[in-house]
Write a protein that holds these residues in place. Sequence first.
Motif, PDB file in Angstrom:
ATOM      1  N   TRP A   1       0.709  -0.941  -0.049  1.00 28.58           N
ATOM      2  CA  TRP A   1       0.112   0.270   0.153  1.00 28.58           C
ATOM      3  C   TRP A   1       0.812   1.468   0.071  1.00 28.58           C
ATOM      4  CZ3 TRP A   1      -4.408  -0.244  -1.773  1.00 28.58           C
ATOM      5  CH2 TRP A   1      -5.463  -0.870  -1.513  1.00 28.58           C
ATOM      6  N   GLU A   2       2.181   1.458   0.733  1.00 27.57           N
ATOM      7  CA  GLU A   2       2.845   2.463   0.626  1.00 27.57           C
ATOM      8  C   GLU A   2       3.695   2.164  -0.972  1.00 27.57           C
ATOM      9  OE1 GLU A   2       5.007   1.881   5.027  1.00 27.57           O
ATOM     10  OE2 GLU A   2       6.339   1.189   3.385  1.00 27.57           O
ATOM     11  N   ILE A   3       3.752   1.323  -1.598  1.00 27.71           N
ATOM     12  CA  ILE A   3       3.915   1.177  -2.933  1.00 27.71           C
ATOM     13  C   ILE A   3       2.602   1.936  -4.211  1.00 27.71           C
ATOM     14  CG2 ILE A   3       5.411   0.643  -5.687  1.00 27.71           C
ATOM     15  CD1 ILE A   3       6.277  -1.858  -3.275  1.00 27.71           C
TER      16      ILE A   3
ATOM     17  N   LEU B   1      -9.045  13.787  -6.111  1.00 25.33           N
ATOM     18  CA  LEU B   1      -8.800  13.937  -4.856  1.00 25.33           C
ATOM     19  C   LEU B   1      -9.801  12.938  -3.705  1.00 25.33           C
ATOM     20  CD1 LEU B   1      -9.591  17.288  -3.810  1.00 25.33           C
ATOM     21  CD2 LEU B   1      -7.535  16.892  -3.847  1.00 25.33           C
ATOM     22  N   THR B   2     -10.040  12.056  -4.810  1.00 29.80           N
ATOM     23  CA  THR B   2     -11.105  11.310  -3.994  1.00 29.80           C
ATOM     24  C   THR B   2     -10.415   9.686  -3.675  1.00 29.80           C
ATOM     25  OG1 THR B   2     -12.781  12.491  -3.799  1.00 29.80           O
ATOM     26  CG2 THR B   2     -13.072   9.630  -4.012  1.00 29.80           C
ATOM     27  N   VAL B   3     -10.036   9.387  -4.754  1.00 35.11           N
ATOM     28  CA  VAL B   3      -9.230   8.437  -5.179  1.00 35.11           C
ATOM     29  C   VAL B   3      -7.838   7.954  -4.031  1.00 35.11           C
ATOM     30  CG1 VAL B   3      -7.456   7.598  -7.069  1.00 35.11           C
ATOM     31  CG2 VAL B   3      -9.943   7.768  -7.709  1.00 35.11           C
TER      32      VAL B   3
ATOM     33  N   ILE C   1      -5.803   6.732   2.896  1.00 40.89           N
ATOM     34  CA  ILE C   1      -6.495   5.514   4.261  1.00 40.89           C
ATOM     35  C   ILE C   1      -6.269   4.315   4.014  1.00 40.89           C
ATOM     36  CG2 ILE C   1      -8.676   4.926   4.635  1.00 40.89           C
ATOM     37  CD1 ILE C   1      -9.239   7.962   3.725  1.00 40.89           C
ATOM     38  N   ALA C   2      -6.396   3.987   2.914  1.00 34.78           N
ATOM     39  CA  ALA C   2      -6.169   2.033   2.791  1.00 34.78           C
ATOM     40  C   ALA C   2      -4.365   1.929   3.820  1.00 34.78           C
ATOM     41  CB  ALA C   2      -6.411   1.938   1.270  1.00 34.78           C
ATOM     42  N   GLN C   3      -3.633   2.845   2.856  1.00 39.58           N
ATOM     43  CA  GLN C   3      -2.892   2.469   3.750  1.00 39.58           C
ATOM     44  C   GLN C   3      -2.343   2.547   4.863  1.00 39.58           C
ATOM     45  OE1 GLN C   3      -0.031   4.326   5.031  1.00 39.58           O
ATOM     46  NE2 GLN C   3       0.937   2.652   5.156  1.00 39.58           N
TER      47      GLN C   3
END
Length: 457
Positions: free
Chosen positions: A4-6, A34-36, A42-44
């Motif tokens: 998720w960092e990548i 911006l939404t993406v 948030i996922a990361q």
Amino acid sequence: MRFWEISLIIVNFALMGWILFARRETKRWFIIALTVAYCVLIAQLFAEGYRWQMIPAYLSSVIMTACYLLAKRKKSVRNRVTLTLKSLLLVIYLSVAVVLPALMPVSLFKQPTGPFLVGTTLYHWVDYGREEPLSKDPKDRRELMVQIYYPAGDKGKGNREPYIRNSHEIAKGMAKDLSIPAFTLSHLGLVESYAFTEARMSDSEKQYPVLLFSHGLGGFRNQNTFEVEELASQGYIVVCIDHAYDAVATVYPDGRTAYFQSANMTDISERDGHIKLWKGDVSFVLDQVEKLNQSNGRFAGRIDTTRIGMFGHSYGGATAAQMLAEDSRIKAAIDMDGTLYGAAYSESGIGKPFLLMSAEMSEDSKEDSDEEEARNKRALAGGGMSMVIPHTDHTSFSDFHLISPLLRSPGEDPHYVHRIINEFSLAFFDLYVKQTGDSSAMDRLAANYPEVKFKVN
């Protein structure tokens, strides 16, 4: 870097590039971008957790928001100078966002290659028969934290064991030794090992041989996770000792922390005498291991106390050699780049299987080197084995060079060095402790790695 960092860096910087260079930006596309960006952020954070090295990448979403809020309705000026400046700033910003987490990674280890999963458990043992010489309170007894890694049948309900359980205290101790702020090492708390906490022990074999591990002065029990997990995956019970007050930090169950106190012990005679404390630790732990074998717990009847070996790094390696010479329970030992402090060995050698691994680069003075060479010659006499691994320094024999590329020796690939260490260690212990190995295995490894200066003395 983690998945998720990548993903965060690729997605957000691609969107930022689009925002900076697109000919026409509409409110609708800005909002989608911006939404993406915030969804990936948030996922990361939820999946992998925050770490300060990712702050530049986190701020990319904020910068895109600022671009949206400050965007002018009229068409922006587009010329070569503007485009060049934007490109340069984006490249610099992207470089910082990538370099920081890459220099301080949280994925450190290769998966163990053995047939077993690895389980681990932690013990707090108090030796009521010994005072704590490094405590200010004369009533204190010698307390040790001991972590055991073992062949697991399955992970049970256990989760992946963190590399370091008390990362804040360890980072604080390491930072003091390295003269850097403790927060720079905070990412170590996110590193996972391949062991599973309290996993079910494997039933594949009735009993398993034992290996004890001792760290170096200012080290800690987990400092050779690359090696400990590999040996456990190959069918060994590996017992890792924190030598309190000589480890960088030892954290007890009630929250007390014993920080490193032996920084000023530089005289050879002082180190020769101090090793008595460590030998007492190892002897006590061996007694406790024998009690575990007679208990009703996980290790009851599963430990083969007739097959015990020991290995250690630096001062822990010197302790392993001393224990090999003095304790009949230890059948074989490996010293990883440790000056052989302690009692002098016989001219005929230790008399048991002994392997001395050494670094190519030494920081010793000429006088110290001459003394070390004389000690090595005595210990290795009569069949002792020695090897020198190229492109290594003293800390190459631990996890230390995995923490950051900045710490590595010139020309060193730490994973390759660790593979050499693991393969030689496994062949040595299989032959002399597990007693199932091939007597020619060490020679074959020497042929496979001709750059390693392997020698039987």
